[in-house]
Motif scaffolding. Structure first.
Motif, PDB file in Angstrom:
ATOM      1  N   SER A  32       0.815  -1.214   0.000  1.00  0.00           N
ATOM      2  CA  SER A  32       0.000   0.000   0.000  1.00  0.00           C
ATOM      3  C   SER A  32       0.849   1.265   0.000  1.00  0.00           C
ATOM      4  N   GLY A 101       0.517   2.354   3.739  1.00  0.00           N
ATOM      5  CA  GLY A 101      -0.220   3.461   3.151  1.00  0.00           C
ATOM      6  C   GLY A 101      -1.310   3.921   4.110  1.00  0.00           C
ATOM      7  N   ARG A 102      -1.831   5.105   3.862  1.00  0.00           N
ATOM      8  CA  ARG A 102      -2.799   5.694   4.787  1.00  0.00           C
ATOM      9  C   ARG A 102      -4.039   4.816   4.968  1.00  0.00           C
ATOM     10  N   SER A 103      -4.570   4.279   3.877  1.00  0.00           N
ATOM     11  CA  SER A 103      -5.791   3.480   3.989  1.00  0.00           C
ATOM     12  C   SER A 103      -5.551   2.218   4.809  1.00  0.00           C
ATOM     13  N   GLU A 104      -4.416   1.573   4.595  1.00  0.00           N
ATOM     14  CA  GLU A 104      -4.089   0.361   5.341  1.00  0.00           C
ATOM     15  C   GLU A 104      -3.850   0.683   6.815  1.00  0.00           C
ATOM     16  N   MET A 106      -5.220   3.188   8.470  1.00  0.00           N
ATOM     17  CA  MET A 106      -6.489   3.543   9.087  1.00  0.00           C
ATOM     18  C   MET A 106      -7.366   2.310   9.335  1.00  0.00           C
ATOM     19  N   SER A 107      -7.154   1.247   8.577  1.00  0.00           N
ATOM     20  CA  SER A 107      -7.962   0.039   8.735  1.00  0.00           C
ATOM     21  C   SER A 107      -7.330  -0.967   9.694  1.00  0.00           C
ATOM     22  N   ASP A 185     -14.247  -1.082  13.290  1.00  0.00           N
ATOM     23  CA  ASP A 185     -14.052  -1.804  12.028  1.00  0.00           C
ATOM     24  C   ASP A 185     -12.601  -2.189  11.792  1.00  0.00           C
ATOM     25  N   HIS A 186     -11.672  -1.359  12.279  1.00  0.00           N
ATOM     26  CA  HIS A 186     -10.262  -1.654  12.020  1.00  0.00           C
ATOM     27  C   HIS A 186      -9.691  -2.676  13.001  1.00  0.00           C
TER      28      HIS A 186
END
Length: 229
Positions: A32, A101-104, A106-107, A185-186
């Motif tokens: 990511s 990466g940011r999305s990974e 945040m999750s 969720d994360h």
């Protein structure tokens, strides 16, 4: 390349200091965050899986010179499976140094089983490329610790064993039902119930549904085997 303080500390924890620091950076870089100038750890993961397998197969043969292939195979699977790699990764604090990466991020990527397990294999490969097989072997045996000697108790796949127990008594396969899910969720927590057609059931919770199913199966199997005794 000069390593950041967190990666220098990570080297101390695993007991290997890299001659080529770039290999460690690549090993902890998730796809990511990859770019043409920043390679990710997927190729190293591919190699590390094979190095890990060879080291642990060799260790199992040395630990029990009388074991058959049928006895060794489940022990090997228990030692190299993704959950074990992730558990070792947590013990050495690998999640803390992952580059995501940011999305990974945040999750909850730093806590994901598959991501941690893959990164652990990548680190093993990085050590192998950096210093050779003996260095990689020493690393694996050091951070896997007592698992090789104690693997027999964890070698059986609990869901498979419970299904075999049920079939041996003329019962249909057990059923697994997700009865609750909590947490953000994360970082979810799953509660699963393993049920037998005869009415017995056990619950377990874990951060991954598969783990919760395995834990519930293990608890139910232990209960039923105790009743058999």
């Amino acid at each position: 390349m000069k390593l950041a303080a967190d990666l220098r500390a990570f080297q101390d924890r695993i007991g290997h200091h890299f001659a080529d620091a770039g290999l460690l950076v690549q090993a902890v870089t998730h796809a990511s965050l990859s770019s043409p100038t920043r390679p990710d750890n997927q190729r190293l993961e591919f190699l590390g899986d094979r190095v890990l397998g060879l080291v642990l197969a060799e260790a199992l043969l040395a630990a029990d010179t009388r074991a058959t292939e049928g006895q060794l195979a489940p022990r090997f699977n228990a030692l190299v499976r993704k959950e074990t790699c992730a558990a070792v990764a947590r013990e050495v604090g690998l999640g803390e140094v992952l580059k995501l990466g940011r999305s990974e991020m945040m999750s909850g990527g730093r806590r994901k089983e598959a991501l941690l397990g893959d990164a652990m294999e990548a680190v093993i490969a990085a050590v192998y490329v950096d210093a050779g097989f003996e260095a990689a072997r020493a690393l694996v045996l050091r951070i896997w610790g007592d698992r090789v000697g104690q693997v027999e108790a964890d070698a059986r796949d609990a869901k498979t064993a419970l299904q075999e127990w049920a079939q041996g008594r003329g019962l249909p396969p057990p059923v697994y039902v997700e009865i609750a899910r909590s947490g953000p969720d994360h970082a979810p927590v799953f509660t699963v119930e393993a049920r037998l057609a005869s009415g017995e059931m056990e619950q377990a919770s874990a951060g991954a549904k598969r783990q919760a199913e395995q834990a519930a199966a293990k608890a139910l199997l232990a209960r039923m085997e105790n009743k058999d005794d």
